[in-house]
Scaffold this motif. Structure first.
Motif, PDB file in Angstrom:
ATOM      1  N   LEU A  12       0.867  -1.168   0.000  1.00 42.33           N
ATOM      2  CA  LEU A  12       0.000   0.000   0.000  1.00 42.33           C
ATOM      3  C   LEU A  12       0.904   1.218   0.000  1.00 42.33           C
ATOM      4  O   LEU A  12       1.754   1.373   0.886  1.00 42.33           O
ATOM      5  N   LEU A  13       0.754   2.087  -1.000  1.00 41.06           N
ATOM      6  CA  LEU A  13       1.724   3.164  -1.176  1.00 41.06           C
ATOM      7  C   LEU A  13       1.762   4.119   0.013  1.00 41.06           C
ATOM      8  O   LEU A  13       2.824   4.630   0.362  1.00 41.06           O
ATOM      9  N   GLY A  14       0.614   4.330   0.636  1.00 40.60           N
ATOM     10  CA  GLY A  14       0.600   5.201   1.803  1.00 40.60           C
ATOM     11  C   GLY A  14       1.458   4.679   2.941  1.00 40.60           C
ATOM     12  O   GLY A  14       1.989   5.454   3.742  1.00 40.60           O
ATOM     13  N   TYR A  15       1.624   3.358   3.026  1.00 39.04           N
ATOM     14  CA  TYR A  15       2.426   2.775   4.091  1.00 39.04           C
ATOM     15  C   TYR A  15       3.908   3.097   3.933  1.00 39.04           C
ATOM     16  O   TYR A  15       4.646   3.111   4.925  1.00 39.04           O
ATOM     17  N   VAL A  16       4.359   3.301   2.703  1.00 37.15           N
ATOM     18  CA  VAL A  16       5.795   3.543   2.485  1.00 37.15           C
ATOM     19  C   VAL A  16       6.101   5.027   2.275  1.00 37.15           C
ATOM     20  O   VAL A  16       7.217   5.391   1.940  1.00 37.15           O
ATOM     21  N   ALA A  17       5.097   5.877   2.497  1.00 38.31           N
ATOM     22  CA  ALA A  17       5.287   7.309   2.269  1.00 38.31           C
ATOM     23  C   ALA A  17       6.215   7.947   3.297  1.00 38.31           C
ATOM     24  O   ALA A  17       6.770   9.022   3.051  1.00 38.31           O
ATOM     25  N   LEU A  21       6.411  11.108  -1.853  1.00 41.39           N
ATOM     26  CA  LEU A  21       5.610  11.184  -3.073  1.00 41.39           C
ATOM     27  C   LEU A  21       4.516  10.123  -3.090  1.00 41.39           C
ATOM     28  O   LEU A  21       3.439  10.326  -3.660  1.00 41.39           O
ATOM     29  N   MET A  22       4.773   8.986  -2.447  1.00 39.07           N
ATOM     30  CA  MET A  22       3.809   7.885  -2.453  1.00 39.07           C
ATOM     31  C   MET A  22       2.511   8.229  -1.728  1.00 39.07           C
ATOM     32  O   MET A  22       1.536   7.486  -1.796  1.00 39.07           O
TER      33      MET A  22
END
Length: 330
Positions: free
Chosen positions: A93-98, A103-104
């Motif tokens: 989940l991109l929000g988890y690696v933001a 940018l994610m």
């Protein structure tokens, strides 16, 4: 006798040549890391990918899906996990690696888009720069999907910003925390595994997540209402370590890329269908599902400009460009 030996030798040589491709065929098995349970639409997509890849490569490329975080990796770790080859392929989940790559957070900007159509268009806008980020982290994006729009589970009806004031609301990242503060709520940071207990004990009054997550978690046992905020349409992506990908033969590479392209279309439909099924399941089990009014939506979005600006400042010029283009979707 000599002729017989020559004939036997010739036959042996023919067999060796015939079996040579089998002996040199590259057989690869990859574990795929994914956080979600087997029933989740994202995990179902990963399992379909694995099934089709195995068929198209005659079993020479086998992907084993480890659902529910069975490999032990956490969401925020996934960029590093795939970069370092701890898992050659995985979903994140991109929000988890933001926290690592700001940018994610593009798909967790609250109320940046209002519906699924706009969420799809936002993906088209953001994809080129997101792929650059993955490339920097030694991985290639195979396909991605957006999740059903996040709403609010609560113990009481939520129809306005006034209804949010003072509520203890579980948030999922810094962006959602900033918005809840702006709306007058009290944000609570909790690991996902602790959410159900927090709801059942009253440690939180509400939380922001999708219909799908709520159905997976049986939230009807601890919550009474779900308000469709369309707060975000978070993206998740399946990526592969570049070195692992480079180690495949041409047939395996082609099968993987073609199947991933097909999966992206399938997962879009599956996301929309997942939302419908999950919503029906919530209603079936007694949760009252409601749409937000246009005025409520407008009031919520009005709180977001400072949050978007802060993200763009942190994430850089690419984020600013995404925001500008997103404005044209409305």
């Amino acid at each position: 006798m000599k002729n017989r030996r020559l004939a036997t030798l010739a036959m042996t040589l023919i067999l060796i040549l015939a079996l040579a491709p089998l002996a040199t065929a590259k057989s690869v098995t990859w574990p795929l890391a994914i956080l979600w349970p087997a029933s989740n639409f994202s995990t179902q997509g990963a399992m379909d990918l694995a099934k089709v890849i195995k068929e198209r490569t005659d079993g020479s490329l086998s992907i084993e899906v480890h659902a529910g975080g069975a490999l032990g990796f956490k969401g925020p770790e996934m960029l590093k996990v795939i970069r370092d080859g701890l898992a050659p392929i995985g979903e994140m989940l991109l929000g988890y690696v933001a926290g690592t790559e700001p940018l994610m957070d593009f798909s967790t900007m609250p109320f940046l888009v209002a519906n699924a159509d706009q969420a799809g268009q936002l993906g088209v806008i953001a994809r080129p720069v997101v792929e650059k980020v993955f490339d920097k982290w030694n991985q290639k994006m195979l396909y991605w999907q957006f999740w059903p729009g996040a709403g609010l589970y609560s113990q009481k009806p939520i129809n306005s910003l006034e209804d949010l004031k003072g509520l203890k609301i579980r948030t999922f990242n810094a962006v959602s925390t900033a918005w809840v503060k702006a709306a007058g709520g009290n944000p609570v940071s909790l690991p996902w595994g602790d959410v159900y207990m927090a709801m059942s004990t009253g440690a939180i009054d509400a939380l922001i997540t999708s219909t799908t997550s709520g159905a997976d978690g049986k939230f009807w046992e601890v919550m009474k209402y779900f308000t469709r905020l369309n707060f975000t349409f978070g993206y998740s992506a399946v990526t592969v370590n570049k070195k692992s990908f480079a180690g495949l033969d041409d047939k395996q590479k082609q099968a993987l890329l073609e199947t991933a392209k097909e999966m992206e279309k399938i997962q879009l439909e599956r996301s929309l269908e997942s939302d419908k099924k999950a919503s029906a399941k919530l209603v079936e089990h007694g949760i009252k599902v409601s749409e937000m009014s246009p005025q409520f939506q407008k009031d919520c979005a009005a709180l977001c400009s400072p949050i978007w600006a802060e993200w763009a400042k942190k994430a850089g010029p690419d984020a600013t460009e995404i925001l500008k283009k997103a404005e044209t979707l409305k």
